[in-house]
Design a protein around this motif. Structure first.
Motif, PDB file in Angstrom:
ATOM      1  N   LEU A  48       0.829  -1.201   0.000  1.00  0.00           N
ATOM      2  CA  LEU A  48       0.000   0.000   0.000  1.00  0.00           C
ATOM      3  C   LEU A  48       0.864   1.251   0.000  1.00  0.00           C
ATOM      4  CD1 LEU A  48      -2.846  -0.961   2.495  1.00  0.00           C
ATOM      5  CD2 LEU A  48      -3.173  -0.195   0.138  1.00  0.00           C
ATOM      6  N   LEU A  49       0.456   2.217  -0.804  1.00  0.00           N
ATOM      7  CA  LEU A  49       1.121   3.521  -0.828  1.00  0.00           C
ATOM      8  C   LEU A  49       0.378   4.393   0.182  1.00  0.00           C
ATOM      9  CD1 LEU A  49       2.028   5.480  -4.099  1.00  0.00           C
ATOM     10  CD2 LEU A  49       1.897   6.467  -1.818  1.00  0.00           C
ATOM     11  N   ASP A 376     -23.304  -0.965 -16.387  1.00  0.00           N
ATOM     12  CA  ASP A 376     -23.937  -2.176 -16.900  1.00  0.00           C
ATOM     13  C   ASP A 376     -23.276  -3.436 -16.342  1.00  0.00           C
ATOM     14  OD1 ASP A 376     -25.641  -0.604 -18.449  1.00  0.00           O
ATOM     15  OD2 ASP A 376     -24.190  -0.541 -20.089  1.00  0.00           O
ATOM     16  N   ASP A 377     -23.172  -3.457 -15.012  1.00  0.00           N
ATOM     17  CA  ASP A 377     -22.594  -4.587 -14.293  1.00  0.00           C
ATOM     18  C   ASP A 377     -21.092  -4.731 -14.541  1.00  0.00           C
ATOM     19  OD1 ASP A 377     -22.956  -6.615 -12.419  1.00  0.00           O
ATOM     20  OD2 ASP A 377     -22.956  -8.163 -13.967  1.00  0.00           O
ATOM     21  N   LEU A 378     -20.473  -3.690 -15.068  1.00  0.00           N
ATOM     22  CA  LEU A 378     -19.017  -3.707 -15.261  1.00  0.00           C
ATOM     23  C   LEU A 378     -18.364  -3.026 -14.076  1.00  0.00           C
ATOM     24  CD1 LEU A 378     -16.721  -4.394 -17.307  1.00  0.00           C
ATOM     25  CD2 LEU A 378     -16.921  -2.045 -18.107  1.00  0.00           C
ATOM     26  N   PRO A 379     -17.592  -3.741 -13.249  1.00  0.00           N
ATOM     27  CA  PRO A 379     -16.997  -3.108 -12.080  1.00  0.00           C
ATOM     28  C   PRO A 379     -15.994  -2.024 -12.463  1.00  0.00           C
ATOM     29  CG  PRO A 379     -16.394  -5.442 -12.217  1.00  0.00           C
ATOM     30  CD  PRO A 379     -17.245  -5.139 -13.395  1.00  0.00           C
ATOM     31  N   LEU A 380     -15.928  -1.006 -11.669  1.00  0.00           N
ATOM     32  CA  LEU A 380     -15.012   0.098 -11.932  1.00  0.00           C
ATOM     33  C   LEU A 380     -13.666  -0.227 -11.301  1.00  0.00           C
ATOM     34  CD1 LEU A 380     -14.744   2.931 -13.140  1.00  0.00           C
ATOM     35  CD2 LEU A 380     -15.380   3.850 -10.922  1.00  0.00           C
ATOM     36  N   VAL A 381     -12.787  -0.857 -12.051  1.00  0.00           N
ATOM     37  CA  VAL A 381     -11.462  -1.222 -11.576  1.00  0.00           C
ATOM     38  C   VAL A 381     -10.477  -0.195 -12.105  1.00  0.00           C
ATOM     39  CG1 VAL A 381      -9.687  -2.998 -11.519  1.00  0.00           C
ATOM     40  CG2 VAL A 381     -12.101  -3.650 -11.561  1.00  0.00           C
ATOM     41  N   ARG A 382      -9.841   0.527 -11.194  1.00  0.00           N
ATOM     42  CA  ARG A 382      -8.920   1.587 -11.591  1.00  0.00           C
ATOM     43  C   ARG A 382      -7.481   1.133 -11.355  1.00  0.00           C
ATOM     44  NH1 ARG A 382     -12.856   5.151  -8.521  1.00  0.00           N
ATOM     45  NH2 ARG A 382     -13.866   6.480 -10.048  1.00  0.00           N
ATOM     46  N   PHE A 383      -6.678   1.124 -12.402  1.00  0.00           N
ATOM     47  CA  PHE A 383      -5.250   0.884 -12.235  1.00  0.00           C
ATOM     48  C   PHE A 383      -4.510   1.614 -13.348  1.00  0.00           C
ATOM     49  CE2 PHE A 383      -6.892  -2.621 -14.772  1.00  0.00           C
ATOM     50  CZ  PHE A 383      -5.996  -2.738 -15.812  1.00  0.00           C
ATOM     51  N   GLU A 384      -3.216   1.796 -13.136  1.00  0.00           N
ATOM     52  CA  GLU A 384      -2.454   2.600 -14.085  1.00  0.00           C
ATOM     53  C   GLU A 384      -1.019   2.128 -14.156  1.00  0.00           C
ATOM     54  OE1 GLU A 384      -1.735   7.277 -15.287  1.00  0.00           O
ATOM     55  OE2 GLU A 384      -3.262   6.690 -13.837  1.00  0.00           O
ATOM     56  N   ALA A 385      -0.427   2.294 -15.342  1.00  0.00           N
ATOM     57  CA  ALA A 385       0.986   2.059 -15.587  1.00  0.00           C
ATOM     58  C   ALA A 385       1.464   3.165 -16.528  1.00  0.00           C
ATOM     59  CB  ALA A 385       1.215   0.678 -16.199  1.00  0.00           C
ATOM     60  N   LEU A 394       6.046   0.533 -12.909  1.00  0.00           N
ATOM     61  CA  LEU A 394       5.156   0.750 -11.773  1.00  0.00           C
ATOM     62  C   LEU A 394       3.716   0.491 -12.204  1.00  0.00           C
ATOM     63  CD1 LEU A 394       4.502   1.834  -8.881  1.00  0.00           C
ATOM     64  CD2 LEU A 394       4.401   4.122  -9.915  1.00  0.00           C
ATOM     65  N   VAL A 395       3.032  -0.375 -11.467  1.00  0.00           N
ATOM     66  CA  VAL A 395       1.602  -0.610 -11.667  1.00  0.00           C
ATOM     67  C   VAL A 395       0.908  -0.235 -10.372  1.00  0.00           C
ATOM     68  CG1 VAL A 395      -0.191  -2.290 -12.196  1.00  0.00           C
ATOM     69  CG2 VAL A 395       2.072  -2.508 -13.261  1.00  0.00           C
ATOM     70  N   GLU A 396      -0.012   0.723 -10.428  1.00  0.00           N
ATOM     71  CA  GLU A 396      -0.710   1.169  -9.224  1.00  0.00           C
ATOM     72  C   GLU A 396      -2.211   0.937  -9.387  1.00  0.00           C
ATOM     73  OE1 GLU A 396       0.777   5.135  -8.849  1.00  0.00           O
ATOM     74  OE2 GLU A 396      -0.558   5.951 -10.374  1.00  0.00           O
ATOM     75  N   VAL A 397      -2.817   0.408  -8.336  1.00  0.00           N
ATOM     76  CA  VAL A 397      -4.222   0.020  -8.356  1.00  0.00           C
ATOM     77  C   VAL A 397      -4.945   0.768  -7.248  1.00  0.00           C
ATOM     78  CG1 VAL A 397      -5.826  -1.922  -8.375  1.00  0.00           C
ATOM     79  CG2 VAL A 397      -3.412  -2.290  -8.983  1.00  0.00           C
ATOM     80  N   TYR A 411      -2.553   0.505  -4.190  1.00  0.00           N
ATOM     81  CA  TYR A 411      -1.705  -0.658  -3.962  1.00  0.00           C
ATOM     82  C   TYR A 411      -0.782  -0.749  -5.164  1.00  0.00           C
ATOM     83  CZ  TYR A 411      -0.243  -5.225  -2.274  1.00  0.00           C
ATOM     84  OH  TYR A 411       0.501  -6.267  -1.771  1.00  0.00           O
ATOM     85  N   THR A 412       0.514  -0.796  -4.923  1.00  0.00           N
ATOM     86  CA  THR A 412       1.475  -0.691  -6.016  1.00  0.00           C
ATOM     87  C   THR A 412       2.321  -1.951  -6.164  1.00  0.00           C
ATOM     88  OG1 THR A 412       3.211   0.315  -4.642  1.00  0.00           O
ATOM     89  CG2 THR A 412       1.628   1.797  -5.693  1.00  0.00           C
ATOM     90  N   PHE A 413       2.678  -2.233  -7.405  1.00  0.00           N
ATOM     91  CA  PHE A 413       3.660  -3.256  -7.756  1.00  0.00           C
ATOM     92  C   PHE A 413       4.757  -2.562  -8.562  1.00  0.00           C
ATOM     93  CE2 PHE A 413      -0.462  -5.323  -7.584  1.00  0.00           C
ATOM     94  CZ  PHE A 413      -0.245  -6.490  -6.857  1.00  0.00           C
ATOM     95  N   VAL A 414       6.012  -2.846  -8.251  1.00  0.00           N
ATOM     96  CA  VAL A 414       7.132  -2.358  -9.049  1.00  0.00           C
ATOM     97  C   VAL A 414       7.844  -3.572  -9.628  1.00  0.00           C
ATOM     98  CG1 VAL A 414       9.259  -1.017  -9.105  1.00  0.00           C
ATOM     99  CG2 VAL A 414       7.373  -0.299  -7.620  1.00  0.00           C
TER     100      VAL A 414
END
Length: 452
Positions: A48-49, A376-385, A394-397, A411-414
Motif C-alpha cells: 500500500l502507498l 452495466d454490471d461492469l466493475p469500476l477497476v482503476r489501475f495505471e501504468a 510501476l503498476v498502481e491500483v 496498492y502498487t507493484f514495481v
C-alpha cells in the motif's frame, strides 16, 4: 499563485497527519500479502502507498487514457495523484523502487481535477495539463533537479481561462519534435460532446484553438498524439474510436474510424496509448469486455486492424499499455473472473506476439471498486501504468479499505521487466481489516484519522 508549489522542508506538512515526518518510514513489506513462486521474481516491491491513503477521493487516478506516472533519468519514480480535501493534485516521488514515497509538489485549487503528464523525450522536464475548480485548463512545465529530487516550475499558462466543467473534463498533452505543444480536452453539453484542440508554438505563452462537435454523443475522451505528419487526436466514444487530424490552413477536420467497438467507461476512457519511435500503439476495452490492440505505423500513416493478444482468453474491464526504453511493449489488464488479479503481457516484436510476464494479485482483504459506481454490471477497476519507462515498471491500483467507509489508497507493484516470468499466488492471502490496532503498525492512530 504558481501552478506547482515546491516543497523541500517536510515540516511544512505538519497540518496533515499523513505528511508528518513519522510517515517517512518504509511502506509495509509485501511478504504477508503474496508469495512469489519460481526462482526469480520480477516484483521488486508491492504494498500500500500510504501517502495516498485518503477519504472521499474517487478521482485519485483519473483518467484511464491519461498518463500519471513517469520515471526520471536517475531511476526515480513519480506519480501525480489527486488527494482531494484541500490537497488536490499531488506529485509523489520514490527513490527506492516504490518502497517509500515523498510529496515533491502540489497544484493548488485542483480538488477533483483531472490531469495528464509526460516527460519531454531525452530530458527530465515534465509537461503537465490540468483542470481547476475555477473552470480553467492550465499548462505547466517543471524541471527536475537530479541533486535533490525536487521539481521547479518553469512555465505556467492558461490554455482556457474559464468555462469548462472541472468534474467532467479530462485534458491530455503532447509535444512534437519542434517543441510545439498540443492539448486536447472534452466538453460535455446539452447538444452532445465537444472536442477542443489547442496548440502553442511559443512554449505555452499563447494558444490557438480549434473545435469540433459530436452531436448526440453523451461523453468521450480525447488523447492528443504527435505523429510524423503532425498532431492528431485519438477520439474514443462508446460507439467507436476515431483518428482525427486538423488542418489550421483550411480550418478543416479529417477523421478515420480505427475501431468500430469504442471504449467502455463513463467517459469512454478505458484505453491506453504508447509510442515506439514513430509508431503508436493503442489498447482498449469495449462494452463486451473484450480487449484489443492496434498499431499506427508512422512511416505509412496506416492503422492495423484491432486484435486481441493470443494469451487473453477471458473478459477484462481495463487496460494499460507501456513501452520500455529497450523497445519492448508491456500490456497490463485485469482478469474479470478473478477479482484483484492483474496480468502483465510482454511483446518484444512490436506487438506481433505476446507472452505472459507476470500475474499480480492485490490482497483479497482490499476491494478494487473504490465507489459503488457501475457500468452495466461492469466493475469500476482503476489501475495505471506509465506510457514510457526505463528500468522499473510501476503498476498502481486504486483500492478501498474495508472497515473505513469512503477511504481509498493505491496498492502498487514495481516490476523488474528483465526478470523471469512469475505468478504471485492468488491464494493464502489473509483477510485484513484496518482497525485502530493494525493502523498503529503503520504510524496511523485514531488521532491521525481525526486530524484529517
Amino acid at each position: 499563485m504558481p501552478l506547482f508549489s515546491r516543497f523541500r522542508d517536510h515540516s511544512v506538512f505538519a497540518h496533515s497527519a499523513f505528511d508528518r515526518p513519522a510517515f517517512d518510514s518504509p511502506d509495509p513489506a509485501p511478504a504477508r500479502f503474496a508469495v512469489a513462486q519460481g526462482d526469480a521474481s520480477p516484483v521488486l516491491h508491492q504494498g500500500l502507498l500510504w501517502k495516498a491513503f485518503v477519504p472521499d477521493a474517487p478521482k485519485l487516478i483519473v483518467s484511464r487514457m491519461q498518463d500519471h506516472v513517469v520515471e526520471t533519468s536517475d531511476g526515480h519514480l513519480h506519480t501525480l495523484v489527486n488527494l482531494h480535501r484541500g490537497r488536490g493534485l499531488t506529485l509523489l516521488s520514490s527513490d527506492d523502487d516504490g518502497r517509500t514515497w515523498d510529496v515533491t509538489a502540489r497544484i493548488p485549487n485542483t480538488r477533483g481535477s483531472s490531469s495528464d503528464i509526460r516527460l519531454v523525450e531525452g530530458e527530465d522536464r515534465l509537461l503537465v495539463v490540468t483542470t481547476t475548480k475555477a473552470g480553467k485548463v492550465l499548462y505547466g512545465t517543471y524541471d527536475y533537479d537530479l541533486a535533490d529530487g525536487g521539481w521547479t516550475r518553469d512555465i505556467a499558462s492558461e490554455v482556457t481561462h474559464a468555462g469548462i466543467d472541472n468534474t467532467t473534463t479530462n485534458p491530455t498533452v503532447a509535444m512534437d519534435a519542434e517543441g510545439t505543444i498540443a492539448v486536447a480536452y472534452n466538453v460535455e453539453g446539452d447538444d452532445g460532446l465537444g472536442l477542443v484542440f489547442a496548440w502553442s508554438e511559443d512554449g505555452g505563452a499563447t494558444w490557438e484553438k480549434a473545435e469540433t462537435d459530436f452531436p448526440g454523443v453523451a461523453a468521450g475522451s480525447f488523447r492528443v498524439l504527435s505523429t510524423p505528419d503532425g498532431f492528431a487526436v485519438l477520439a474514443a466514444t462508446a460507439e467507436a474510436m476515431t483518428f482525427l487530424t486538423y488542418d489550421p490552413g483550411t480550418d478543416t477536420w479529417s477523421g478515420e474510424t480505427v475501431n468500430e467497438t469504442g471504449a467502455v467507461g463513463r467517459y469512454a476512457s478505458h484505453f491506453s496509448t504508447t509510442t515506439i519511435g514513430d509508431d503508436i500503439y493503442a489498447a482498449s476495452v469495449d462494452a463486451s469486455e473484450t480487449l484489443s490492440v492496434m498499431r499506427y505505423e508512422g512511416a505509412t500513416g496506416a492503422w492495423s486492424e484491432p486484435e486481441t493478444p493470443a494469451p487473453i482468453t477471458g473478459k477484462t474491464t481495463n487496460v494499460q499499455l507501456s513501452a520500455g526504453s529497450d523497445g519492448s511493449l508491456h500490456l497490463v489488464y485485469d482478469d474479470h473472473d478473478h477479482p484483484g488479479r492483474l496480468v502483465v503481457l510482454e511483446s518484444e516484436d512490436g506487438g506481433e506476439t505476446w507472452s505472459e510476464e507476470a500475474v499480480l494479485q492485490v490482497p483479497r482483504w482490499l476491494r478494487l471498486e473504490p465507489t459503488l459506481l457501475q457500468f452495466d454490471d461492469l466493475p469500476l477497476v482503476r489501475f495505471e501504468a506509465p506510457e514510457q519507462f526505463d528500468d522499473e515498471l510501476l503498476v498502481e491500483v486504486q483500492v478501498n479499505i474495508p472497515g473505513r467507509d469512503g477511504w481509498t489508497s493505491l496498492y502498487t507493484f514495481v516490476l523488474d521487466t528483465e526478470a523471469d516470468a512469475v505468478h504471485l499466488a492468488a491464494h493464502d492471502l489473509p483477510a485484513h481489516n484496518l482497525s485502530a490496532h493494525n493502523l498503529s503498525a503503520h504510524n496511523l492512530s485514531a488521532d491521525d484519522l481525526a486530524a484529517l
